[in-house]
Scaffold this active site. Structure first.
Site, mmCIF file in Angstrom:
data_model
loop_
_atom_site.group_PDB
_atom_site.id
_atom_site.type_symbol
_atom_site.label_atom_id
_atom_site.label_comp_id
_atom_site.label_asym_id
_atom_site.label_seq_id
_atom_site.Cartn_x
_atom_site.Cartn_y
_atom_site.Cartn_z
ATOM 1 N N TYR A 192 0.512 6.297 -3.121
ATOM 2 C CA TYR A 192 -0.763 6.292 -4.455
ATOM 3 C C TYR A 192 -2.173 5.332 -4.550
ATOM 4 C CZ TYR A 192 1.390 10.730 -5.596
ATOM 5 O OH TYR A 192 1.688 12.155 -5.025
ATOM 6 N N GLY A 193 -1.700 4.524 -3.878
ATOM 7 C CA GLY A 193 -2.726 3.530 -4.107
ATOM 8 C C GLY A 193 -2.500 1.799 -3.444
ATOM 9 N N ASP A 206 13.017 12.058 -8.080
ATOM 10 C CA ASP A 206 12.423 11.319 -7.156
ATOM 11 C C ASP A 206 13.700 10.116 -6.457
ATOM 12 O OD1 ASP A 206 11.980 11.700 -4.797
ATOM 13 O OD2 ASP A 206 9.632 10.809 -5.492
ATOM 14 N N ARG A 249 0.923 -1.195 0.234
ATOM 15 C CA ARG A 249 0.223 0.049 -0.004
ATOM 16 C C ARG A 249 0.962 1.577 -0.592
ATOM 17 N NH1 ARG A 249 -4.880 -0.872 4.482
ATOM 18 N NH2 ARG A 249 -5.494 0.497 2.967
ATOM 19 N N GLY A 250 0.393 2.236 -0.948
ATOM 20 C CA GLY A 250 1.397 3.489 -1.082
ATOM 21 C C GLY A 250 0.846 4.668 -1.223
#
Length: 376
Positions: free
Chosen positions: A54-55, A169, A51-52
């Site tokens: 962004y989803g 990044d 789970r990050g």
């Protein structure tokens, strides 16, 4: 584990069975209390692996070719203009790139209906873990590991920079690995072309790997920002600790100058802003540390390369190409096996006037490129 880029995390996670929807063309799963709906070729069961920010990310198998993949769901992808733009940018960039050390996009799952979709599912190759997990583990890392990770990172970055793209990044959690120690760069959501100027004010970017010129809001930055991040990653592989874990920008600059020494006037020439120069001059002055003493477990070659990467003035920082030619990587370096991108990438698809609906239409078209209508 944060596998938010959608590729790492082969281990762990319970298998989840699904139910058919849309006449069996799709399968719907309940993952952590969230709906996860994918085309039926990704046969049940699937396995949540991360789970990050962004989803949710799940591992699955493409039943058409037996390939293991990672599927990242970006829920409500069009609620926020910045996030929608980031998703489109990453899809376009990954489709443009074709390199062994860059994560490959395999599919954009076509939504069941064009007029009613809010979630985006990006399918990429499945990797076992990421560099952040390896650094934090108890797994011994030798100088050979360090060389191989660094070489692959620079090899992939050479390709990225040759496409006129800055990653912006780079950090250990964005570098995916498999059991063979093969490394792939992921998460291009913050990438920019080398001609764009943007102070990255839209995003919360990991501060620890940011170059001094970004910390000082220098708008005219170059590919050297990524080289600084590589230096931070190299130091972290060896020490198993972040080099510059600053709580804020002020402490971040303090930690940097404590290691590499306070910049002299000639090293501040790249700063266009008088305020930035004045700010640096009024900070406490630190002498440069002896890298050989600070990094006692690092080989002499790695120390030399690290010193050339962690240079305050970006114009004096070693380039990716120069780093690939450094003696530390001589046993791996082969100019004929370090390809460049055949065509520069363009962000021309991004128009300032674009609404979320425009972006939704472009992502729909991306899904059609992978899943065209059948010929009648």
């Amino acid at each position: 584990m944060d596998s938010s880029s959608g590729g790492a995390g082969g281990g762990g996670g319970a298998q989840i069975k699904g139910m058919g929807t849309h006449g069996g063309r799709y399968v719907l799963y309940n993952v952590y209390g969230n709906f996860f709906e994918v085309s039926s070729k990704y046969a049940p069961p699937i396995r949540p692996i991360g789970r990050g920010a962004y989803g949710i990310v799940c591992a699955a198998v493409n039943s058409e070719n037996g390939e293991e993949v990672a599927i990242k769901k970006i829920g409500n992808a069009f609620d926020n203009h910045i996030d929608a733009k980031r998703t489109l940018r990453e899809i376009k960039l990954l489709r443009h790139m074709d390199h062994e050390n860059i994560i490959a996009i395999k599919d954009i799952i076509r939504p069941p209906r064009r007029d009613n979709f809010n979630d985006v599912y990006i399918v990429s190759e499945l990797m076992d873990t990421d560099l952040h997990q390896i650094i934090r583990s108890n797994q011994p890392l030798t100088d050979d590991h360090c060389q191989y990770f660094l070489y692959q990172l620079l090899r992939g970055l050479k390709y990225v920079h040759s496409a006129n793209v800055l990653h912006r990044d780079l950090k250990p959690s964005n570098l995916f690995l498999n059991a063979n120690c093969d490394l792939k760069i992921a998460d291009f959501g913050l990438a920019r072309t080398t001609t764009e100027t943007d102070l990255m004010t839209e995003y919360v970017v990991t501060r620890w790997y940011r170059a001094p010129e970004l910390l000082l809001n220098c708008s005219q930055y170059t590919a050297a920002i990524d080289v600084w991040s590589v230096g931070c990653i190299l130091g972290e592989i060896v020490t198993r600790q972040p080099l510059f874990p600053g709580r804020d920008y002020i402490q971040q600059l303090k930690l940097i100058t404590e290691l590499i020494g306070s910049p002299d006037d000639s090293s501040l020439g790249f700063l266009r802003s008088d305020n930035a120069r004045r700010y640096m001059k009024q900070l406490p002055q630190y002498p440069r540390q002896d890298f050989r003493l600070r990094f006692r477990n690092m080989s002499a070659g790695a120390v030399d390369l690290l010193e050339k990467m962690l240079v305050f003035d970006p114009s004096r920082r070693i380039t990716v190409d120069e780093a690939l030619h450094h003696p530390y990587l001589a046993s791996l370096h082969d100019i004929n096996e370090e390809p460049t991108c055949p065509a520069p990438f363009s962000f021309d698809f991004e128009q300032p006037s674009f609404t979320e609906e425009h972006i939704k239409e472009l992502i729909w078209r991306e899904s059609l490129a992978f899943n065209p209508d059948p010929p009648y």
